[in-house]
Motif scaffolding. Structure first.
Motif, PDB file in Angstrom:
ATOM      1  N   UNK A  46      20.467-117.631 -73.663  1.00 54.07           N
ATOM      2  CA  UNK A  46      21.962-117.653 -73.164  1.00 54.07           C
ATOM      3  C   UNK A  46      22.245-118.185 -71.806  1.00 54.07           C
ATOM      4  N   UNK A  47      21.278-117.763 -70.988  1.00 53.11           N
ATOM      5  CA  UNK A  47      21.318-118.392 -69.489  1.00 53.11           C
ATOM      6  C   UNK A  47      20.899-120.003 -69.580  1.00 53.11           C
ATOM      7  N   UNK A  48      20.387-120.407 -70.346  1.00 58.08           N
ATOM      8  CA  UNK A  48      19.971-121.866 -70.559  1.00 58.08           C
ATOM      9  C   UNK A  48      21.162-122.545 -71.190  1.00 58.08           C
ATOM     10  N   UNK A  49      21.966-121.805 -72.234  1.00 56.65           N
ATOM     11  CA  UNK A  49      23.151-122.402 -72.680  1.00 56.65           C
ATOM     12  C   UNK A  49      24.197-122.425 -71.594  1.00 56.65           C
ATOM     13  N   UNK A  50      24.397-121.272 -70.685  1.00 55.04           N
ATOM     14  CA  UNK A  50      25.388-121.341 -69.690  1.00 55.04           C
ATOM     15  C   UNK A  50      25.008-122.566 -68.667  1.00 55.04           C
ATOM     16  N   UNK A  51      23.698-122.828 -68.508  1.00 52.05           N
ATOM     17  CA  UNK A  51      23.249-123.852 -67.766  1.00 52.05           C
ATOM     18  C   UNK A  51      23.768-125.342 -68.162  1.00 52.05           C
ATOM     19  N   UNK A  52      24.038-125.247 -69.493  1.00 52.89           N
ATOM     20  CA  UNK A  52      24.320-126.735 -70.162  1.00 52.89           C
ATOM     21  C   UNK A  52      25.728-127.164 -69.522  1.00 52.89           C
ATOM     22  N   UNK A  53      26.712-125.941 -69.092  1.00 56.93           N
ATOM     23  CA  UNK A  53      27.948-126.265 -68.604  1.00 56.93           C
ATOM     24  C   UNK A  53      28.094-127.179 -67.323  1.00 56.93           C
ATOM     25  N   UNK A  54      27.063-127.058 -66.570  1.00 56.50           N
ATOM     26  CA  UNK A  54      26.635-127.813 -65.431  1.00 56.50           C
ATOM     27  C   UNK A  54      26.002-129.332 -65.455  1.00 56.50           C
ATOM     28  N   UNK A  55      25.728-129.573 -66.705  1.00 56.84           N
ATOM     29  CA  UNK A  55      25.067-130.884 -67.124  1.00 56.84           C
ATOM     30  C   UNK A  55      25.932-131.853 -67.302  1.00 56.84           C
ATOM     31  N   UNK A  56      26.934-132.135 -65.988  1.00 57.41           N
ATOM     32  CA  UNK A  56      27.920-133.164 -66.363  1.00 57.41           C
ATOM     33  C   UNK A  56      28.184-133.908 -65.154  1.00 57.41           C
ATOM     34  N   UNK A  57      28.282-135.081 -65.149  1.00 56.13           N
ATOM     35  CA  UNK A  57      28.465-135.978 -63.903  1.00 56.13           C
ATOM     36  C   UNK A  57      29.653-135.471 -62.947  1.00 56.13           C
ATOM     37  N   UNK A  58      30.612-135.113 -63.594  1.00 55.57           N
ATOM     38  CA  UNK A  58      31.954-134.729 -62.920  1.00 55.57           C
ATOM     39  C   UNK A  58      31.746-133.324 -62.214  1.00 55.57           C
ATOM     40  N   UNK A  59      30.878-132.487 -62.468  1.00 53.70           N
ATOM     41  CA  UNK A  59      30.867-131.132 -61.907  1.00 53.70           C
ATOM     42  C   UNK A  59      29.906-131.095 -60.625  1.00 53.70           C
ATOM     43  N   UNK A  60      29.887-130.179 -60.021  1.00 54.06           N
ATOM     44  CA  UNK A  60      29.237-129.779 -58.824  1.00 54.06           C
ATOM     45  C   UNK A  60      27.825-128.992 -59.415  1.00 54.06           C
ATOM     46  N   UNK A  61      27.066-128.807 -58.050  1.00 57.57           N
ATOM     47  CA  UNK A  61      26.079-127.674 -58.246  1.00 57.57           C
ATOM     48  C   UNK A  61      26.543-126.197 -58.576  1.00 57.57           C
ATOM     49  N   UNK A  62      27.373-125.673 -57.986  1.00 59.89           N
ATOM     50  CA  UNK A  62      27.920-124.677 -58.247  1.00 59.89           C
ATOM     51  C   UNK A  62      28.040-124.098 -59.582  1.00 59.89           C
ATOM     52  N   UNK A  63      28.585-124.919 -60.598  1.00 63.65           N
ATOM     53  CA  UNK A  63      28.587-124.643 -61.890  1.00 63.65           C
ATOM     54  C   UNK A  63      27.056-124.423 -62.539  1.00 63.65           C
ATOM     55  N   UNK A  64      25.859-124.952 -61.889  1.00 67.20           N
ATOM     56  CA  UNK A  64      24.737-124.762 -62.243  1.00 67.20           C
ATOM     57  C   UNK A  64      24.088-123.280 -61.969  1.00 67.20           C
ATOM     58  N   UNK A  65      24.559-122.709 -60.999  1.00 67.49           N
ATOM     59  CA  UNK A  65      24.228-121.362 -60.367  1.00 67.49           C
ATOM     60  C   UNK A  65      24.066-120.489 -61.180  1.00 67.49           C
ATOM     61  N   UNK A  66      25.094-119.827 -61.859  1.00 69.45           N
ATOM     62  CA  UNK A  66      25.121-118.891 -62.816  1.00 69.45           C
ATOM     63  C   UNK A  66      23.944-119.030 -63.811  1.00 69.45           C
ATOM     64  N   UNK A  67      23.787-120.087 -64.531  1.00 64.78           N
ATOM     65  CA  UNK A  67      22.951-120.473 -65.565  1.00 64.78           C
ATOM     66  C   UNK A  67      21.447-120.428 -64.984  1.00 64.78           C
ATOM     67  N   UNK A  68      21.440-121.094 -63.827  1.00 63.59           N
ATOM     68  CA  UNK A  68      19.906-121.150 -63.088  1.00 63.59           C
ATOM     69  C   UNK A  68      19.522-119.550 -62.942  1.00 63.59           C
ATOM     70  N   UNK A  69      20.418-118.690 -62.359  1.00 65.28           N
ATOM     71  CA  UNK A  69      20.031-117.364 -62.047  1.00 65.28           C
ATOM     72  C   UNK A  69      19.532-116.588 -63.570  1.00 65.28           C
ATOM     73  N   UNK A  70      20.368-116.753 -64.098  1.00 63.60           N
ATOM     74  CA  UNK A  70      20.155-115.865 -65.515  1.00 63.60           C
ATOM     75  C   UNK A  70      19.008-116.416 -66.427  1.00 63.60           C
ATOM     76  N   UNK A  71      18.980-117.601 -66.319  1.00 59.40           N
ATOM     77  CA  UNK A  71      17.975-118.367 -67.195  1.00 59.40           C
ATOM     78  C   UNK A  71      16.638-118.050 -66.396  1.00 59.40           C
ATOM     79  N   UNK A  72      16.587-118.157 -64.941  1.00 61.79           N
ATOM     80  CA  UNK A  72      15.346-118.065 -64.296  1.00 61.79           C
ATOM     81  C   UNK A  72      14.755-116.542 -64.299  1.00 61.79           C
ATOM     82  N   UNK A  73      15.532-115.541 -64.294  1.00 62.75           N
ATOM     83  CA  UNK A  73      15.260-114.085 -64.762  1.00 62.75           C
ATOM     84  C   UNK A  73      14.606-113.916 -65.966  1.00 62.75           C
ATOM     85  N   UNK A  74      15.112-114.713 -66.928  1.00 62.62           N
ATOM     86  CA  UNK A  74      14.649-114.608 -68.403  1.00 62.62           C
ATOM     87  C   UNK A  74      13.288-115.229 -68.494  1.00 62.62           C
TER      88      UNK A  74
END
Length: 336
Positions: free
Chosen positions: A251-279
């Motif tokens: 699920x963390x990686x799925x959330x991370x996908x929300x930040x894979x867009x040219x129009x969004x900033x690094x902040x949207x990647x952070x929740x997915x990076x944390x959850x995915x990283x712990x997993x």
């Protein structure tokens, strides 16, 4: 032009680093698994080892960014020379000597040559397939030769009196599970750093130093996950720990996908990076515990070599598959 930018020099440097890494990974794991008894003691040692790797990723990303920005990319190769030399000298003083061997073993040269050739050709075909085309002569030929050499390897090992990879080890269900999980881990979670780097540098225009700073958060999350993985494996078992790790990481990686867009900033990647990283950290520790469980001390090197090979092949296959998917999704665009 020049020596520093020669493709041949780059390939040679990467090959030498790859050989060194291929030797060190199973060797360090075998050392830990031989020195520490199976159970909580070994679990803790593997968690520390995993945490050290995550810390090294953090420091390496930052140092690599600084070196690249101020001295150019060749500096990331040169800095390894004194560091490796210091570690080698320290190893002589810290690591205990191997016990004397009463029984001499023959080196399985046919097995080593066939599996090395087959694995190398398979990785080449998987890496070059998206670029050259899956039906191109080099790629198709590499697949055929890889399959032939791996069949030869299986035949050699089945008939050898002193095989490089004794197939009887696969009767150990824990090793087999550990190898398969390692393959899946690297084919999925293991490809994320590549696509994150492409996103940050090619899409968002981050410098090498900014990219290194961006990797701080996932590295710290993975380090925390490796420690959690040890505690979970000791308290509730390796299998449950693996399931929990994947249940968090996916699920963390799925959330991370929300930040894979040219129009969004690094902040949207952070929740997915944390959850995915712990997993990822939980799975990383638990899968090495699984690979080492139930194997005799004198065969830990072989067992961890098998798991390490699964790790590298899984990464190559995963990267090839996701590169094809990404290419289909972007219609061949470069993201510029």
């Amino acid at each position: 032009g020049g020596l520093a930018t020669s493709p041949a020099v780059i390939i040679a440097a990467r090959a030498i680093q790859g050989i060194g890494g291929a030797l060190l990974l199973p060797a360090t794991l075998a050392l830990l698994n031989s020195l520490f008894a199976e159970g909580p003691q070994r679990n803790r040692a593997l968690a520390v080892w995993g945490g050290a790797g995550a810390s090294g990723l953090t420091i390496g990303a930052l140092l690599g960014g600084l070196l690249t920005q101020h001295f150019g990319w060749p500096a990331v190769f040169f800095v390894n020379v004194p560091l490796a030399g210091l570690v080698a000298l320290a190893a002589l003083a810290v690591i205990p000597r191997d016990p004397g061997r009463g029984e001499r073993r023959r080196f399985d040269i046919p097995g080593a040559l066939s599996v090395t050739g087959g694995s190398t050709l398979l990785v080449f075909a998987l890496v070059e397939g998206p670029e050259l085309g899956w039906g191109s002569l080099p790629v198709a030929g590499a697949f055929v030769l890889a399959a032939a050499l791996l069949v030869v390897f299986a035949l050699v090992e089945a008939r050898s009196a002193d095989p490089l990879m004794p197939f009887r080890l696969f009767r150990n269900r824990s090793l087999t599970v550990g190898m398969l999980v390692t393959f899946v881990y690297m084919a999925t979670f293991g490809v994320l750093p590549y696509f994150l780097t492409v996103l940050l540098q090619s899409i968002h225009g981050y410098s090498a130093l900014q990219t290194g700073l961006a990797f701080l958060i996932p590295s710290l999350a993975i380090a925390a996950g490796t420690q959690a993985g040890e505690r979970l494996a000791t308290r509730i078992g390796t299998r449950a720990s693996l399931l929990i790790g994947f249940a968090i990481g996916v699920p963390g990686t799925a959330v991370l996908a929300l930040g894979f867009d040219a129009e969004v900033g690094y902040g949207l990647l952070v929740p997915g990076l944390i959850v995915s990283g712990v997993g990822q950290g939980i799975v990383w520790t638990a899968m090495w515990i699984a690979a080492a469980t139930g194997t005799a001390t004198h065969e830990q090197g072989v067992a961890n070599g098998i798991a390490s090979t699964a790790l590298n092949i899984g990464n190559a296959i995963g990267l090839a598959v996701f590169t094809v998917i990404a290419d289909l999704g972007t219609g061949g665009k470069t993201g510029q």
